[in-house]
Structure formats: structure tokens, C-alpha cells
Enzyme design. Structure first.
Site, PDB file in Angstrom:
ATOM      1  N   CYS A 113     -14.119  17.516   8.220  1.00 17.35           N
ATOM      2  CA  CYS A 113     -13.746  16.455   7.280  1.00 17.35           C
ATOM      3  C   CYS A 113     -14.750  16.376   6.134  1.00 17.35           C
ATOM      4  CB  CYS A 113     -13.635  15.114   7.995  1.00 17.35           C
ATOM      5  SG  CYS A 113     -15.166  14.559   8.776  1.00 17.35           S
TER       6      CYS A 113
ATOM      7  N   GLU B  16     -18.007  14.330  24.215  1.00 23.28           N
ATOM      8  CA  GLU B  16     -17.890  13.301  23.173  1.00 23.28           C
ATOM      9  C   GLU B  16     -19.079  12.340  23.270  1.00 23.28           C
ATOM     10  OE1 GLU B  16     -17.185  10.636  20.417  1.00 23.28           O
ATOM     11  OE2 GLU B  16     -15.981  12.468  20.531  1.00 23.28           O
TER      12      GLU B  16
ATOM     13  N   CYS C 279       0.860  -1.188   0.000  1.00 22.42           N
ATOM     14  CA  CYS C 279       0.000   0.000   0.000  1.00 22.42           C
ATOM     15  C   CYS C 279       0.889   1.228   0.000  1.00 22.42           C
ATOM     16  CB  CYS C 279      -0.930   0.002   1.204  1.00 22.42           C
ATOM     17  SG  CYS C 279      -1.971   1.489   1.305  1.00 22.42           S
TER      18      CYS C 279
END
Length: 452
Positions: free
Chosen positions: A408, A335, A171
Site C-alpha cells: 500500500c 499478525e 459521498c
């Protein structure tokens, strides 16, 4: 006479005759965009300024999708993909574009999305956070594929838009020591008597060593455990097993958790350095080099001061919370994953930090009665792809002077930025975070300041 039903072909899914098109840009998912008969045509694998031959694979009212057949005029940014598995593995999708071209495209896409969704004007673009283009991933999960006919097990990644596993031997974006373990691990796993019942294999590069986490569906016998233990010793790695209950067990040693350090430019002896342990399977940024730069930029933009009350939403196991607390601020981390909250508390204790508190909570729910809700000085957001829209509805109660948003997903960032702008905040800084070179994924950081 017997009659058999024959489904009518779906005309919207049929391949068309070859078409010659000119690609004018990329969309934010990395597909080429061309025009045909008044429709936008999305062409994965094509680059801007290329003349290409395609076949339409799907047609909708306002757009179509096409399969790239040949490239008549290649782009100056086109390069030969470095990975031998590129055309079958679903892990990377922009290796055919130069690294500089990828970053230029991502910055342009980020600005375009912010302008479209938030009406945020340009002119505030900060230098992109960039690092190595290859072998940058410190973590990857490989799928196992057992062939009942050959009785052989392969390691690989999922194919693009498929559940099929593509066996791989290397990879190019995985840390080199981890990539070099793929072939030896495949050989080892094929020697185990339990190879037909093995799950995924997770490889991790941490500051305290290299780790392999093997998912098992039933207990391994002593011979298999001995083979794993010998392999761990030979390759100087930590191997642990994850059982059906999600519990982890060390092989040949007590369980060791991986860890990484932040703010350690002068080594771990630096007075600002913090060390964070994490549990395999829980979220951690996969690009260690960029994560360090990202944390440092967030600290610079927030400029935490001693005594300030800073709220870190979607805090995980403390990636931003601990460095903020190290600067002397009173930090509150929230969280949604209970296990990561416990890990964050353990990390705070291990680093001797008592000026931060962690809470477990659903950040998409009503937050009005949460014990941490109230006036704060500054806010840091690091949500998943869905964004932080629900949490931002409580801005009037929190009234932070500064907000740093780590994203993101540029689409949810654009949507959430509109909320901040409507509440009297101004976009002061915006910068690309090139967390995933060779892929279309766009990460970004934005700084907002209250001006009303």
C-alpha cells in the site's frame, strides 16, 4: 510605555506574487510538478501540461510548494469533480483528473519508484487490477461535530491536512446504500439526548447486510436506544455501539459481525468459497471488488500446491491465509494485532480448515526464535505502509522459492524490493492495484522468484 512582542513573519511561509508556471508531471502524491528558478515546485490540484498561475506558500533550499490560483491552459485529462464536497473534504484528491488519467499516472509513478529505489527494470508490468471508479468503498468512518452554540451535530470527514470536520450530505466513493444513510443518520443522531457525547460513526457494507457502528462515551438511556432500534428496523441495518472499553453491543438484537466471501464465483455453494467475519474497527480492505481480484491474482502468482508450506506475514484476520489453505497448502499466518489473530483462528474454524496455523508476533523484532520460523516454500507479504524491511532480513533462513508482496506504499515496496533483489530474487511480475480511485493512493502487487 507598554511594549508588545510581535513575531517576525516567517519568510518561508509567506505567499509570493503570482507566478506563471508550466506543469510537466505529477509526483506520487498527486501534486503537479513545475520548475522555477532551479527549484522543483509542488502544486496540489495541477495536472501535467497545464499552464497555471500559482503563489508560493513554502520555500526550501531545493524545492517549493505552491497554491494553485488559476488554470490558464487546462489539461485534456481535467474533469469537473463529481462530489460537491470535493474542495473542502480531505477524502479524495484526484477527482479533477479523468479515471483513465489517474490510472496511467499511478502506473508510471509505480514504475518510476521501483526503478529509483530498487533498480528494477520495467517490462514486467501486468495489467492493472481495476474496478468501479465511484461508490466502491464498503466501509467508511465519519467524524461527528457538535456545535455548542447551535446544539446541532454534523457528520462528515476531516478536511485536508486538518482536524476540522467538513459536514457532508453524500459521498461519491462510498457504496451508494451507505452514502444514502448519511443524511438520515445525521437527523437521527440530532434527536438523541446524548448527541453531545457521541463519537464517530462507522458505516459498513457486508455480504450479510449493512452495518452502523456508533462510538459512545457514556451509556445511552432507554429512549435513545429505542430510537436507534427503530431506525435500524426502518432502514434494515444492523446497529451496534462501541463503548469506552472497546466492547461492542448490538442494538435491538444480539451482536452480529459483518462478513464477506472470497473465491465464490459460483456462489457460496462453490467448493472453494470461504467466508470471513471481521470486527468493526479492525483492518479490512475497503474495496471489496478489488480485494477479490487481488486475492485471486495472488493465488495465481503463488500457484499454491497441496503440501507446500506457505507463510503469510501481516495476515490480518485471514484475507489471504484462508484462500491459500483452501488450495490445499499448509499455511502459517502471522499478525501483530492479537485480536485479529483470534479472529483469523475463528474464521479458519468456521470454514472447516485445519491446515493453517496463526501466530501473534511483532514482525519488526528478532524472529529467530519464533516457532514458525524456518524453511518455507512460498511467502506472501501484506504489510502496512511501513513495509516489511525487518521481516525480509530473515530470507536466508526461510528461503522461499516465490514471494508475493502486496503493497500500500510504493516507496516501502521499492526499498524492500532492493533487499529481495540483493538476496538473489528476480522481479517477475509487477502490477498496479487501483484500490482507491479518485485518490493519489497507489497499491501494487509484485512477484519475486529465487534465481540464485
Amino acid at each position: 510605555m507598554a511594549q508588545f512582542f510581535k513575531a517576525k513573519p516567517n519568510s518561508s511561509k509567506q505567499l509570493s506574487a503570482k507566478l506563471s508556471l508550466t506543469v510537466n508531471q505529477l509526483d506520487h502524491l498527486g501534486a503537479g510538478i513545475a520548475q522555477h528558478q532551479g527549484k522543483v515546485v509542488f502544486i496540489p490540484g495541477a495536472l501535467p501540461n497545464e499552464n497555471v498561475q500559482v503563489q508560493l506558500t513554502e520555500q526550501k533550499k531545493n524545492y517549493a510548494r505552491a497554491k494553485l490560483v488559476t488554470i490558464d491552459t487546462p489539461s485534456a485529462e481535467r474533469v469537473v469533480p463529481a462530489c460537491p464536497h470535493y474542495h473542502t473534504c480531505g477524502g479524495c484528491d484526484l477527482q479533477h483528473m479523468s479515471l483513465a488519467g489517474q490510472r496511467e499516472h499511478k502506473e508510471a509513478a509505480l514504475l518510476d519508484i521501483m526503478a529509483k529505489f530498487a533498480g528494477a527494470a520495467g517490462g514486467v508490468l501486468s495489467p492493472a487490477l481495476t474496478g468501479e471508479g465511484w461508490h466502491y468503498r464498503r466501509r467508511a468512518r465519519l467524524a461527528t461535530l457538535f456545535d455548542k452554540n447551535t446544539k446541532q451535530l454534523s457528520l462528515g470527514f476531516r478536511a485536508a491536512s486538518s482536524s476540522n470536520v467538513v459536514p457532508i450530505s453524500q459521498c461519491q466513493v462510498l457504496a451508494k446504500p451507505l452514502s444514502d444513510l448519511i443524511v438520515p443518520f445525521a437527523k437521527l443522531l440530532n434527536q438523541l439526548s446524548a448527541k453531545a457525547s457521541l463519537g464517530h460513526l462507522e458505516l459498513i457494507e457486508a455480504d450479510n447486510g449493512h452495518f452502523a457502528v456508533l462510538r459512545i462515551t457514556k451509556a445511552l438511556n432507554d429512549k435513545d436506544l429505542a430510537k436507534l432500534s427503530a431506525f435500524a428496523e426502518q432502514h434494515q441495518i444492523h446497529i451496534c455501539l462501541q463503548d469506552n472499553e472497546g466492547q461492542f453491543h448490538g442494538v435491538g438484537e444480539a451482536l452480529v459481525l459483518p462478513s464477506y466471501s472470497l473465491l465464490d464465483d459460483q456462489g457460496l455453494a462453490s467448493p472453494q468459497a470461504v467466508s470471513l467475519r471481521f470486527t468493526p474497527g479492525n483492518f479490512v480492505q475497503v474495496n471489496g471488488q478489488i480485494n477479490k481480484a487481488m486475492v485471486e491474482q495472488a493465488l495465481a502468482w503463488l500457484a499454491p500446491q497441496a503440501g507446500e508450506r506457505i507463510l503469510d506475514l501481516f495476515c490480518g484476520m485471514g484475507n489471504f491465509s484462508l484462500p491459500l489453505a483452501k488450495m490445499g497448502s499448509d499455511v502459517i499466518g502471522v499478525e501483530g494485532v492479537a485480536e485479529m489473530v483470534n479472529q483469523a483462528r475463528d474464521n479458519a474454524l468456521a470454514n472447516g480448515l485445519d491446515n493453517l496455523t496463526f501466530y501473534h508476533g511483532d514482525l519488526s523484532a528478532d524472529l529467530s526464535l519464533e516457532p514458525w520460523m524456518g524453511k518455507i516454500d512460498k511467502l506472501l507479504l501484506d504489510p502496512a505502509r511501513a513495509g516489511a524491511f525487518e521481516s525480509l532480513q530473515w530470507l536466508k533462513k526461510m528461503k522461499p522459492r516465490k514471494v508475493v508482496y502486496v503493497s500500500c506504499n510504493p516507496a516501502s515496496l521499492g526499498r524492500d524490493s532492493a533487499v529481495l533483489l540483493d538476496r538473489g530474487y528476480k522481479l517477475q511480475q509487477l502490477g498496479l492495484i487501483d484500490m482507491f480511485p479518485q485518490t493519489h493512493h497507489i497499491e501494487a502487487m509484485a512477484l519475486f522468484e529465487l534465481v540464485k
